[in-house]
Design a protein around this motif. Structure first.
Motif, PDB file in Angstrom:
ATOM      1  N   ALA A  52      11.893  14.847   1.159  1.00  0.00           N
ATOM      2  CA  ALA A  52      12.883  14.737   0.081  1.00  0.00           C
ATOM      3  C   ALA A  52      14.201  14.144   0.583  1.00  0.00           C
ATOM      4  O   ALA A  52      14.940  13.529  -0.185  1.00  0.00           O
ATOM      5  N   ASP A  53      14.480  14.306   1.880  1.00  0.00           N
ATOM      6  CA  ASP A  53      15.708  13.740   2.450  1.00  0.00           C
ATOM      7  C   ASP A  53      15.525  12.277   2.854  1.00  0.00           C
ATOM      8  O   ASP A  53      16.506  11.580   3.110  1.00  0.00           O
ATOM      9  N   LEU A  54      14.285  11.824   2.956  1.00  0.00           N
ATOM     10  CA  LEU A  54      14.006  10.459   3.405  1.00  0.00           C
ATOM     11  C   LEU A  54      13.687   9.497   2.268  1.00  0.00           C
ATOM     12  O   LEU A  54      13.912   8.296   2.387  1.00  0.00           O
ATOM     13  N   LEU A  55      13.136  10.025   1.191  1.00  0.00           N
ATOM     14  CA  LEU A  55      12.642   9.185   0.096  1.00  0.00           C
ATOM     15  C   LEU A  55      13.539   9.210  -1.126  1.00  0.00           C
ATOM     16  O   LEU A  55      14.309  10.144  -1.319  1.00  0.00           O
ATOM     17  N   THR A  56      13.390   8.189  -1.954  1.00  0.00           N
ATOM     18  CA  THR A  56      13.911   8.181  -3.314  1.00  0.00           C
ATOM     19  C   THR A  56      12.763   7.725  -4.208  1.00  0.00           C
ATOM     20  O   THR A  56      11.802   7.108  -3.719  1.00  0.00           O
ATOM     21  N   PRO A  57      12.834   7.995  -5.500  1.00  0.00           N
ATOM     22  CA  PRO A  57      11.785   7.485  -6.388  1.00  0.00           C
ATOM     23  C   PRO A  57      11.659   5.960  -6.329  1.00  0.00           C
ATOM     24  O   PRO A  57      10.559   5.416  -6.445  1.00  0.00           O
ATOM     25  N   GLU A  58      12.776   5.278  -6.116  1.00  0.00           N
ATOM     26  CA  GLU A  58      12.770   3.815  -6.057  1.00  0.00           C
ATOM     27  C   GLU A  58      12.071   3.270  -4.818  1.00  0.00           C
ATOM     28  O   GLU A  58      11.686   2.101  -4.783  1.00  0.00           O
ATOM     29  N   ARG A  59      11.929   4.102  -3.792  1.00  0.00           N
ATOM     30  CA  ARG A  59      11.259   3.682  -2.562  1.00  0.00           C
ATOM     31  C   ARG A  59       9.891   4.338  -2.413  1.00  0.00           C
ATOM     32  O   ARG A  59       9.387   4.489  -1.305  1.00  0.00           O
ATOM     33  N   THR A  60       9.304   4.711  -3.541  1.00  0.00           N
ATOM     34  CA  THR A  60       7.979   5.325  -3.563  1.00  0.00           C
ATOM     35  C   THR A  60       7.134   4.551  -4.569  1.00  0.00           C
ATOM     36  O   THR A  60       7.548   4.389  -5.712  1.00  0.00           O
ATOM     37  N   ALA A  61       5.984   4.055  -4.135  1.00  0.00           N
ATOM     38  CA  ALA A  61       5.152   3.245  -5.038  1.00  0.00           C
ATOM     39  C   ALA A  61       3.674   3.543  -4.819  1.00  0.00           C
ATOM     40  O   ALA A  61       3.201   3.602  -3.683  1.00  0.00           O
ATOM     41  N   SER A  62       2.968   3.693  -5.914  1.00  0.00           N
ATOM     42  CA  SER A  62       1.552   4.026  -5.893  1.00  0.00           C
ATOM     43  C   SER A  62       0.716   2.808  -6.272  1.00  0.00           C
ATOM     44  O   SER A  62       1.077   2.044  -7.162  1.00  0.00           O
ATOM     45  N   GLN A  63      -0.411   2.658  -5.565  1.00  0.00           N
ATOM     46  CA  GLN A  63      -1.396   1.623  -5.879  1.00  0.00           C
ATOM     47  C   GLN A  63      -0.797   0.206  -5.830  1.00  0.00           C
ATOM     48  O   GLN A  63      -1.019  -0.621  -6.701  1.00  0.00           O
ATOM     49  N   VAL A  64      -0.058  -0.064  -4.777  1.00  0.00           N
ATOM     50  CA  VAL A  64       0.568  -1.372  -4.561  1.00  0.00           C
ATOM     51  C   VAL A  64      -0.493  -2.376  -4.121  1.00  0.00           C
ATOM     52  O   VAL A  64      -1.301  -2.067  -3.243  1.00  0.00           O
ATOM     53  N   PRO A  65      -0.494  -3.566  -4.731  1.00  0.00           N
ATOM     54  CA  PRO A  65      -1.401  -4.592  -4.216  1.00  0.00           C
ATOM     55  C   PRO A  65      -0.974  -4.948  -2.790  1.00  0.00           C
ATOM     56  O   PRO A  65       0.190  -5.228  -2.552  1.00  0.00           O
ATOM     57  N   GLY A  66      -1.893  -4.888  -1.850  1.00  0.00           N
ATOM     58  CA  GLY A  66      -1.537  -5.147  -0.449  1.00  0.00           C
ATOM     59  C   GLY A  66      -2.526  -6.090   0.194  1.00  0.00           C
ATOM     60  O   GLY A  66      -3.440  -5.643   0.861  1.00  0.00           O
ATOM     61  N   VAL A  67      -2.353  -7.348  -0.033  1.00  0.00           N
ATOM     62  CA  VAL A  67      -3.353  -8.309   0.426  1.00  0.00           C
ATOM     63  C   VAL A  67      -3.324  -8.551   1.923  1.00  0.00           C
ATOM     64  O   VAL A  67      -4.315  -8.982   2.498  1.00  0.00           O
ATOM     65  N   SER A  68      -2.201  -8.278   2.585  1.00  0.00           N
ATOM     66  CA  SER A  68      -2.091  -8.523   4.021  1.00  0.00           C
ATOM     67  C   SER A  68      -0.968  -7.671   4.602  1.00  0.00           C
ATOM     68  O   SER A  68      -0.116  -7.157   3.882  1.00  0.00           O
ATOM     69  N   LYS A  69      -0.959  -7.557   5.926  1.00  0.00           N
ATOM     70  CA  LYS A  69       0.113  -6.829   6.601  1.00  0.00           C
ATOM     71  C   LYS A  69       1.458  -7.509   6.352  1.00  0.00           C
ATOM     72  O   LYS A  69       2.456  -6.843   6.094  1.00  0.00           O
ATOM     73  N   LYS A  70       1.468  -8.838   6.395  1.00  0.00           N
ATOM     74  CA  LYS A  70       2.713  -9.580   6.152  1.00  0.00           C
ATOM     75  C   LYS A  70       3.260  -9.282   4.760  1.00  0.00           C
ATOM     76  O   LYS A  70       4.444  -8.996   4.588  1.00  0.00           O
ATOM     77  N   ARG A  71       2.397  -9.321   3.756  1.00  0.00           N
ATOM     78  CA  ARG A  71       2.825  -9.040   2.380  1.00  0.00           C
ATOM     79  C   ARG A  71       3.303  -7.597   2.251  1.00  0.00           C
ATOM     80  O   ARG A  71       4.262  -7.316   1.555  1.00  0.00           O
ATOM     81  N   LEU A  72       2.643  -6.680   2.954  1.00  0.00           N
ATOM     82  CA  LEU A  72       3.058  -5.285   2.937  1.00  0.00           C
ATOM     83  C   LEU A  72       4.474  -5.144   3.490  1.00  0.00           C
ATOM     84  O   LEU A  72       5.316  -4.473   2.891  1.00  0.00           O
ATOM     85  N   PHE A  73       4.760  -5.779   4.626  1.00  0.00           N
ATOM     86  CA  PHE A  73       6.102  -5.695   5.200  1.00  0.00           C
ATOM     87  C   PHE A  73       7.140  -6.313   4.272  1.00  0.00           C
ATOM     88  O   PHE A  73       8.262  -5.823   4.169  1.00  0.00           O
ATOM     89  N   GLU A  74       6.786  -7.375   3.581  1.00  0.00           N
ATOM     90  CA  GLU A  74       7.698  -7.977   2.599  1.00  0.00           C
ATOM     91  C   GLU A  74       7.984  -6.995   1.463  1.00  0.00           C
ATOM     92  O   GLU A  74       9.129  -6.849   1.025  1.00  0.00           O
ATOM     93  N   THR A  75       6.949  -6.302   1.006  1.00  0.00           N
ATOM     94  CA  THR A  75       7.120  -5.310  -0.060  1.00  0.00           C
ATOM     95  C   THR A  75       8.005  -4.161   0.410  1.00  0.00           C
ATOM     96  O   THR A  75       8.913  -3.725  -0.308  1.00  0.00           O
ATOM     97  N   LEU A  76       7.758  -3.665   1.617  1.00  0.00           N
ATOM     98  CA  LEU A  76       8.583  -2.583   2.165  1.00  0.00           C
ATOM     99  C   LEU A  76      10.043  -3.018   2.264  1.00  0.00           C
ATOM    100  O   LEU A  76      10.946  -2.277   1.860  1.00  0.00           O
ATOM    101  N   ALA A  77      10.281  -4.202   2.799  1.00  0.00           N
ATOM    102  CA  ALA A  77      11.656  -4.709   2.955  1.00  0.00           C
ATOM    103  C   ALA A  77      12.339  -4.848   1.605  1.00  0.00           C
ATOM    104  O   ALA A  77      13.530  -4.533   1.463  1.00  0.00           O
ATOM    105  N   ARG A  78      11.609  -5.294   0.593  1.00  0.00           N
ATOM    106  CA  ARG A  78      12.185  -5.458  -0.743  1.00  0.00           C
ATOM    107  C   ARG A  78      12.543  -4.100  -1.344  1.00  0.00           C
ATOM    108  O   ARG A  78      13.637  -3.921  -1.884  1.00  0.00           O
ATOM    109  N   LEU A  79      11.641  -3.139  -1.267  1.00  0.00           N
ATOM    110  CA  LEU A  79      11.922  -1.811  -1.817  1.00  0.00           C
ATOM    111  C   LEU A  79      13.143  -1.171  -1.150  1.00  0.00           C
ATOM    112  O   LEU A  79      13.986  -0.579  -1.818  1.00  0.00           O
ATOM    113  N   ILE A  80      13.221  -1.309   0.169  1.00  0.00           N
ATOM    114  CA  ILE A  80      14.339  -0.717   0.898  1.00  0.00           C
ATOM    115  C   ILE A  80      15.648  -1.435   0.589  1.00  0.00           C
ATOM    116  O   ILE A  80      16.647  -0.804   0.266  1.00  0.00           O
TER     117      ILE A  80
END
Length: 155
Positions: free
Chosen positions: A5-33
């Motif tokens: 609860a001290d590390l997360l926010t609802p805006e940085r929590t996502a379920s069932q994200v399309p994740g076609v590659s590790k690179k795309r995943l890191f891009e998604t993480l960077a965008r959310l943060i």
């Protein structure tokens, strides 16, 4: 370890994200943060996550990865939790694809806090029941609620 609860926010929590590659995943993480933490730029977050991953996979095994890095302009430990719609290759030690990801950013100078928080996350995400429950969730709000109610495992 700090509670999720001290590390997360609802805006940085996502379920069932399309994740076609590790690179795309890191891009998604960077965008959310970076969208949630204005002091953290997308380019810096992406660069630091990728640089850390080049040192060795942050895949733990059992379909779980905890990408992490220390970063300037990060004032406190910051987490992002994702479940992926389809597992992706992550070069994990057990060669299993990843579908559960918790990214952790900590202040650049917080070496000990980084290690302690990372160890606590590894303990938490090594609990099969907890991970199975996270994987079953279909909505981001429900994922946030379930994750933040989790009990941190003491060192």
């Amino acid at each position: 370890m700090q509670p999720l609860a001290d590390l997360l926010t609802p805006e940085r929590t996502a379920s069932q994200v399309p994740g076609v590659s590790k690179k795309r995943l890191f891009e998604t993480l960077a965008r959310l943060i970076s969208d949630d933490q204005i002091s953290l730029s997308y380019d810096e977050v992406l660069s630091q996550l990728v640089a850390r991953e080049k040192l060795g996979s942050t895949g733990l095994g059992e379909g779980i990865a905890i990408p992490h890095c220390r970063i300037d302009n990060c004032s406190q430990p910051t987490g992002t939790l994702l479940t992926l719609a389809e597992p992706i290759d992550f070069d994990s030690p057990d060669n299993q694809p990843v579908d559960l990801v918790f990214a952790l950013l900590v202040p650049a100078e917080a070496h000990q806090q980084h290690l302690e928080t990372l160890a606590g996350l590894a303990r938490l995400f090594s609990q099969p029941k907890f991970c199975d429950e996270l994987r079953k969730v279909q909505g981001s709000d429900e994922l946030f609620k379930l994750a933040t109610q989790a009990q941190a495992v003491a060192p």
